[in-house]
Design a protein around this motif. Structure first.
Motif, PDB file in Angstrom:
ATOM      1  N   SER A  56      59.404 -48.564  75.267  1.00  0.00           N
ATOM      2  CA  SER A  56      60.200 -49.312  76.226  1.00  0.00           C
ATOM      3  C   SER A  56      60.941 -50.432  75.510  1.00  0.00           C
ATOM      4  N   THR A  57      62.151 -50.712  75.974  1.00  0.00           N
ATOM      5  CA  THR A  57      63.020 -51.667  75.279  1.00  0.00           C
ATOM      6  C   THR A  57      63.560 -52.735  76.219  1.00  0.00           C
ATOM      7  N   LYS A  58      63.907 -53.867  75.641  1.00  0.00           N
ATOM      8  CA  LYS A  58      64.565 -54.947  76.361  1.00  0.00           C
ATOM      9  C   LYS A  58      65.623 -55.548  75.442  1.00  0.00           C
ATOM     10  N   TYR A  59      66.710 -56.042  76.067  1.00  0.00           N
ATOM     11  CA  TYR A  59      67.806 -56.614  75.292  1.00  0.00           C
ATOM     12  C   TYR A  59      68.281 -57.924  75.920  1.00  0.00           C
ATOM     13  N   VAL A  60      68.788 -58.800  75.087  1.00  0.00           N
ATOM     14  CA  VAL A  60      69.462 -59.982  75.605  1.00  0.00           C
ATOM     15  C   VAL A  60      70.776 -59.510  76.230  1.00  0.00           C
ATOM     16  N   ASP A  61      71.212 -60.175  77.273  1.00  0.00           N
ATOM     17  CA  ASP A  61      72.382 -59.712  78.028  1.00  0.00           C
ATOM     18  C   ASP A  61      73.619 -59.535  77.143  1.00  0.00           C
ATOM     19  N   SER A  62      73.784 -60.379  76.163  1.00  0.00           N
ATOM     20  CA  SER A  62      75.011 -60.367  75.353  1.00  0.00           C
ATOM     21  C   SER A  62      75.160 -59.111  74.490  1.00  0.00           C
ATOM     22  N   VAL A  63      74.081 -58.346  74.304  1.00  0.00           N
ATOM     23  CA  VAL A  63      74.172 -57.142  73.470  1.00  0.00           C
ATOM     24  C   VAL A  63      73.938 -55.852  74.252  1.00  0.00           C
ATOM     25  N   LYS A  64      73.616 -55.957  75.523  1.00  0.00           N
ATOM     26  CA  LYS A  64      73.363 -54.757  76.334  1.00  0.00           C
ATOM     27  C   LYS A  64      74.587 -53.844  76.326  1.00  0.00           C
ATOM     28  N   GLY A  65      74.328 -52.557  76.108  1.00  0.00           N
ATOM     29  CA  GLY A  65      75.408 -51.580  76.053  1.00  0.00           C
ATOM     30  C   GLY A  65      76.048 -51.457  74.678  1.00  0.00           C
ATOM     31  N   ARG A  66      75.707 -52.364  73.766  1.00  0.00           N
ATOM     32  CA  ARG A  66      76.291 -52.314  72.410  1.00  0.00           C
ATOM     33  C   ARG A  66      75.234 -52.071  71.331  1.00  0.00           C
ATOM     34  N   PHE A  67      74.042 -52.634  71.496  1.00  0.00           N
ATOM     35  CA  PHE A  67      72.979 -52.522  70.500  1.00  0.00           C
ATOM     36  C   PHE A  67      71.891 -51.579  71.015  1.00  0.00           C
ATOM     37  N   ILE A  68      71.264 -50.866  70.084  1.00  0.00           N
ATOM     38  CA  ILE A  68      70.146 -49.990  70.426  1.00  0.00           C
ATOM     39  C   ILE A  68      69.019 -50.221  69.431  1.00  0.00           C
ATOM     40  N   ILE A  69      67.845 -50.549  69.954  1.00  0.00           N
ATOM     41  CA  ILE A  69      66.659 -50.707  69.108  1.00  0.00           C
ATOM     42  C   ILE A  69      65.832 -49.428  69.198  1.00  0.00           C
ATOM     43  N   SER A  70      65.292 -49.012  68.058  1.00  0.00           N
ATOM     44  CA  SER A  70      64.447 -47.823  68.041  1.00  0.00           C
ATOM     45  C   SER A  70      63.386 -48.000  66.960  1.00  0.00           C
ATOM     46  N   ARG A  71      62.366 -47.165  67.028  1.00  0.00           N
ATOM     47  CA  ARG A  71      61.315 -47.259  66.021  1.00  0.00           C
ATOM     48  C   ARG A  71      60.792 -45.891  65.658  1.00  0.00           C
ATOM     49  N   ASP A  72      60.364 -45.762  64.420  1.00  0.00           N
ATOM     50  CA  ASP A  72      59.672 -44.575  63.934  1.00  0.00           C
ATOM     51  C   ASP A  72      58.288 -45.062  63.529  1.00  0.00           C
ATOM     52  N   SER A  73      57.325 -44.896  64.432  1.00  0.00           N
ATOM     53  CA  SER A  73      55.990 -45.443  64.192  1.00  0.00           C
ATOM     54  C   SER A  73      55.298 -44.769  63.018  1.00  0.00           C
ATOM     55  N   ALA A  74      55.584 -43.503  62.799  1.00  0.00           N
ATOM     56  CA  ALA A  74      54.960 -42.789  61.687  1.00  0.00           C
ATOM     57  C   ALA A  74      55.403 -43.368  60.345  1.00  0.00           C
ATOM     58  N   LYS A  75      56.667 -43.775  60.282  1.00  0.00           N
ATOM     59  CA  LYS A  75      57.207 -44.350  59.054  1.00  0.00           C
ATOM     60  C   LYS A  75      57.023 -45.857  59.007  1.00  0.00           C
ATOM     61  N   GLY A  76      56.677 -46.444  60.154  1.00  0.00           N
ATOM     62  CA  GLY A  76      56.551 -47.897  60.165  1.00  0.00           C
ATOM     63  C   GLY A  76      57.887 -48.578  60.007  1.00  0.00           C
ATOM     64  N   THR A  77      58.897 -48.086  60.708  1.00  0.00           N
ATOM     65  CA  THR A  77      60.244 -48.638  60.587  1.00  0.00           C
ATOM     66  C   THR A  77      60.842 -48.867  61.966  1.00  0.00           C
ATOM     67  N   VAL A  78      61.553 -49.973  62.116  1.00  0.00           N
ATOM     68  CA  VAL A  78      62.290 -50.245  63.337  1.00  0.00           C
ATOM     69  C   VAL A  78      63.760 -50.432  62.959  1.00  0.00           C
ATOM     70  N   TYR A  79      64.642 -49.973  63.838  1.00  0.00           N
ATOM     71  CA  TYR A  79      66.068 -49.994  63.571  1.00  0.00           C
ATOM     72  C   TYR A  79      66.799 -50.788  64.657  1.00  0.00           C
ATOM     73  N   LEU A  80      67.954 -51.302  64.295  1.00  0.00           N
ATOM     74  CA  LEU A  80      68.848 -51.904  65.272  1.00  0.00           C
ATOM     75  C   LEU A  80      70.246 -51.366  65.000  1.00  0.00           C
ATOM     76  N   GLN A  81      70.696 -50.468  65.861  1.00  0.00           N
ATOM     77  CA  GLN A  81      72.052 -49.934  65.777  1.00  0.00           C
ATOM     78  C   GLN A  81      72.967 -50.883  66.524  1.00  0.00           C
ATOM     79  N   MET A  82      73.947 -51.424  65.833  1.00  0.00           N
ATOM     80  CA  MET A  82      74.845 -52.409  66.421  1.00  0.00           C
ATOM     81  C   MET A  82      76.256 -51.849  66.452  1.00  0.00           C
ATOM     82  N   ASN A  83      76.797 -51.681  67.644  1.00  0.00           N
ATOM     83  CA  ASN A  83      78.133 -51.140  67.834  1.00  0.00           C
ATOM     84  C   ASN A  83      79.048 -52.181  68.485  1.00  0.00           C
ATOM     85  N   SER A  84      80.339 -51.939  68.393  1.00  0.00           N
ATOM     86  CA  SER A  84      81.326 -52.832  69.001  1.00  0.00           C
ATOM     87  C   SER A  84      81.036 -54.286  68.651  1.00  0.00           C
TER      88      SER A  84
END
Length: 115
Positions: A56-84
């Protein structure tokens, strides 16, 4: 013990995209919530996005619709895709992790949005 190492920052033009990565070293399977924070010039550090173990994810209003957070728990990595990206997204971005042993921060990676 847990160590966080961010990568992926850089200089990008307005409207462009970047993907930040945060690799977890250590007891990756104890990590619960992971988040990205940022701190712009002369600004306070703010929470940008959070992802729980269940995805489950939550975002600050200023980045909603532009940023995407994701994680790969097996690899122990979290990502932040930042668009626009906008000039006001310029900041040092920090990875954060919550684990039974405490809270952990990365060293930060700089994102600069400028033409």
């Amino acid at each position: 013990q847990v160590q966080l190492v961010e990568s992926g920052g850089g200089l990008v033009q307005p409207g462009g995209s970047l993907r930040l990565s945060c690799e977890v070293f250590g007891s990756i399977f104890t990590i619960g919530v992971m988040s990205w924070y940022r701190q712009g010039p002369e600004k306070e550090r703010e929470l940008v996005a959070t992802i729980s173990r269940d995805g489950s994810t939550k975002y600050v209003d200023s980045v909603k619709g532009r940023f995407i957070i994701s994680r790969d728990s097996a690899k122990g990595t979290v990502y932040l895709q930042m668009n626009s990206l906008k000039p006001e997204d310029t900041a040092a971005y920090y990875c954060y992790a919550l684990a039974p042993g405490g809270t952990y921060w990365g060293q930060g990676t700089q994102v600069t949005v400028s033409s």
